[in-house]
Scaffold this motif. Structure first.
Motif, short mmCIF file in Angstrom:
data_model
loop_
_atom_site.label_atom_id
_atom_site.label_comp_id
_atom_site.label_asym_id
_atom_site.label_seq_id
_atom_site.Cartn_x
_atom_site.Cartn_y
_atom_site.Cartn_z
N PRO A 4 10.89 14.53 -20.59
CA PRO A 4 10.19 13.23 -20.51
C PRO A 4 10.78 12.29 -19.48
N ARG A 5 12.11 12.28 -19.27
CA ARG A 5 12.68 11.40 -18.26
C ARG A 5 12.21 11.79 -16.86
N SER A 6 12.15 13.08 -16.59
CA SER A 6 11.65 13.53 -15.29
C SER A 6 10.18 13.20 -15.12
N LEU A 7 9.40 13.36 -16.19
CA LEU A 7 7.99 13.00 -16.13
C LEU A 7 7.84 11.51 -15.87
N GLY A 8 8.68 10.72 -16.52
CA GLY A 8 8.62 9.28 -16.30
C GLY A 8 8.96 8.90 -14.87
N ARG A 9 10.00 9.51 -14.33
CA ARG A 9 10.38 9.19 -12.95
C ARG A 9 9.28 9.60 -11.98
N ALA A 10 8.63 10.73 -12.25
CA ALA A 10 7.56 11.19 -11.36
C ALA A 10 6.41 10.20 -11.32
N VAL A 11 5.97 9.74 -12.49
CA VAL A 11 4.82 8.83 -12.50
C VAL A 11 5.22 7.46 -11.94
N LEU A 12 6.44 7.02 -12.17
CA LEU A 12 6.88 5.75 -11.60
C LEU A 12 6.91 5.81 -10.08
N ALA A 13 7.33 6.95 -9.53
CA ALA A 13 7.35 7.10 -8.07
C ALA A 13 5.94 6.98 -7.51
N ARG A 14 4.98 7.60 -8.17
CA ARG A 14 3.60 7.58 -7.66
C ARG A 14 2.91 6.24 -7.87
N GLN A 15 3.43 5.49 -8.83
CA GLN A 15 2.85 4.19 -9.14
C GLN A 15 3.46 3.06 -8.32
N HIS A 16 4.30 3.39 -7.35
CA HIS A 16 5.00 2.38 -6.53
C HIS A 16 5.90 1.50 -7.39
N LEU A 17 6.47 2.07 -8.45
CA LEU A 17 7.32 1.30 -9.35
C LEU A 17 8.79 1.67 -9.24
N LEU A 18 9.12 2.69 -8.46
CA LEU A 18 10.52 2.98 -8.17
C LEU A 18 10.96 2.22 -6.93
N ASP A 19 10.17 2.32 -5.88
CA ASP A 19 10.48 1.64 -4.63
C ASP A 19 9.26 0.85 -4.19
N ARG A 20 9.41 -0.46 -4.17
CA ARG A 20 8.32 -1.30 -3.65
C ARG A 20 8.39 -1.30 -2.13
N SER A 21 7.25 -1.12 -1.49
CA SER A 21 7.18 -1.22 -0.04
C SER A 21 6.12 -2.26 0.30
N ARG A 22 5.56 -2.19 1.49
CA ARG A 22 4.53 -3.15 1.88
C ARG A 22 3.24 -2.43 2.29
N PRO A 23 2.72 -1.54 1.45
CA PRO A 23 1.43 -0.94 1.78
C PRO A 23 0.31 -1.96 1.67
N GLU A 24 -0.80 -1.68 2.33
CA GLU A 24 -1.95 -2.56 2.21
C GLU A 24 -2.47 -2.52 0.77
N PRO A 25 -2.80 -3.67 0.17
CA PRO A 25 -3.29 -3.67 -1.21
C PRO A 25 -4.47 -2.73 -1.44
N ALA A 26 -5.39 -2.66 -0.50
CA ALA A 26 -6.55 -1.77 -0.68
C ALA A 26 -6.11 -0.31 -0.79
N ALA A 27 -5.07 0.06 -0.03
CA ALA A 27 -4.57 1.44 -0.08
C ALA A 27 -3.94 1.73 -1.44
N VAL A 28 -3.24 0.75 -2.01
CA VAL A 28 -2.64 0.94 -3.33
C VAL A 28 -3.73 1.04 -4.39
N VAL A 29 -4.74 0.18 -4.32
CA VAL A 29 -5.85 0.24 -5.28
C VAL A 29 -6.51 1.62 -5.22
N ARG A 30 -6.72 2.14 -4.03
CA ARG A 30 -7.34 3.45 -3.91
C ARG A 30 -6.43 4.55 -4.45
N HIS A 31 -5.15 4.52 -4.08
CA HIS A 31 -4.23 5.56 -4.54
C HIS A 31 -4.17 5.61 -6.06
N LEU A 32 -4.19 4.46 -6.70
CA LEU A 32 -4.08 4.41 -8.16
C LEU A 32 -5.40 4.74 -8.86
N GLY A 33 -6.46 4.95 -8.10
CA GLY A 33 -7.76 5.18 -8.72
C GLY A 33 -8.29 3.93 -9.39
#
Length: 359
Positions: A4-33
């Protein structure tokens, strides 16, 4: 086996919750579905704030006003903020979710009704000008006086790809939930051939590794196991600690279980908590009742070391109240306070931060 810890880290990485960057908001909305947007206007704005460094409310407001993103009923039949392209693609593939909701909730009140005629009349009315459900239901009932106006309006919601038009859902403004069709608002037709394969791949990119039950929980469709099995030759597969098959994109990030997970404040109704049948990768069963209420609310949450460790609240005065489930270590409390100050300052406020015992 993936724990479960590895599963949690995987989903956090994809959710932009491990490392915040400066992607365009529209790109984040699309990536997250899309971002859950059932309650207006906080969830999408705060969801992007937790994921994007330097995010400001005007960035999303501009996207809404320019019709680059829209609010519409999609996953699980609930309102999501999605890109215009995803609205046109996801709505037809998720139409069975809306059909089932209509049968389950309003079937008896709509029995014997010509739904095709109702949909055609409702389309003409909302494309004439955006209308609230109260107004739409009254107009539809004028030619069907023996029917419940609220049920007629909800039938239109399920039959038609309705979008909520601004100022509804805009930070600092707001307005009544008035609707028109996606085709009228966006000037384009729905995707005539939406793909379940594409839906599954999009989900894995944002929420994997995941089981078929997880995918179904996210979108509201059923019997998607064969879809993932058909994609399996293109996917990475493994098993969780219970022996369930997990599917994932081969090149998607899967950080190790000891990867640092910064303190974060998740938005109310955040899809991180709503998109898996087994939420224990981020939310312990013992805390579920403190986060998800019996009347369907999902409180904004505090993440510490990658898991839910409390709730928080943004008051009308822009104060932030943080309620940990247990005393925090000094470093985590300081990080939580910094995140809370970031929320309090969002939109130009001067709110304060305080900690209280969890309710």
């Amino acid at each position: 086996m993936i724990g479960p810890r590895s599963l949690g880290r995987a989903v956090l990485a994809r959710q932009h919750l491990l490392d915040r960057s400066r992607p365009e908001p529209a790109a984040v909305v699309r990536h997250l579905g899309g971002l859950q947007a059932q309650a207006a206007p906080q969830p999408p704005y705060l969801g992007l704030l937790s994921r994007i460094d330097g995010f400001e409310p005007g960035q999303l407001t501009t996207l809404i006003e320019e019709r680059a993103v829209v609010r519409t009923a999609l996953q699980r039949g609930t309102i999501h903020l999605v890109t215009a392209e995803d609205c046109l693609t996801l709505r037809p593939v998720l139409q069975p979710v809306l059909d089932q909701a209509l049968r389950t909730t309003y079937g008896e009140r709509l029995a014997g009704l010509d739904l095709a005629a109702l949909g055609a009349e409702a389309r003409e009315l909302v494309e004439e000008r955006p209308r609230t459900f109260q107004e739409l239901g009254g107009l539809l009932a004028a030619t069907r006086p023996d029917r419940d106006p609220a049920a007629l309006a909800q039938a239109a919601r399920c039959l038609l790809p309705l979008v909520q038009v601004p100022p509804r859902g805009i930070w600092g403004r707001g307005g009544p939930a008035a609707h028109t069709t996606a085709e009228a608002w966006l000037g384009r037709p729905l995707d005539p051939a939406p793909s379940l394969d594409d839906l599954a791949l999009r989900y894995l990119a944002a929420f994997g590794p995941a089981t078929a039950a997880d995918l179904q929980k996210w979108c509201g469709l059923s019997r998607l196991g064969p879809v993932l099995k058909g994609l399996a030759p293109r996917l990475f597969t493994d098993r969780d600690e219970h022996g369930r098959v997990l599917y994932d994109l081969p090149d998607a990030p899967r950080p190790g279980p000891d990867t640092p997970a910064p303190v974060r404040l998740l938005a109310p109704f955040d899809n991180l908590l709503l998109s898996h049948a087994d939420r224990t990768r981020v939310l312990a069963d013992e805390h579920k009742g403190r986060v998800m209420t019996q009347n369907g609310l999902v409180h904004p949450t505090l993440l510490v070391d990658g898991v839910v460790a409390g709730t928080w609240q943004l008051t009308a005065g822009q104060d932030v109240v943080v309620r940990p489930f247990a005393p925090l270590r000094r470093a985590d409390r300081q990080a939580a306070e910094a995140e809370a100050k970031r929320v309090a300052a969002f939109g130009g406020g001067a709110g304060s931060v305080r900690f209280e015992d969890a309710r």
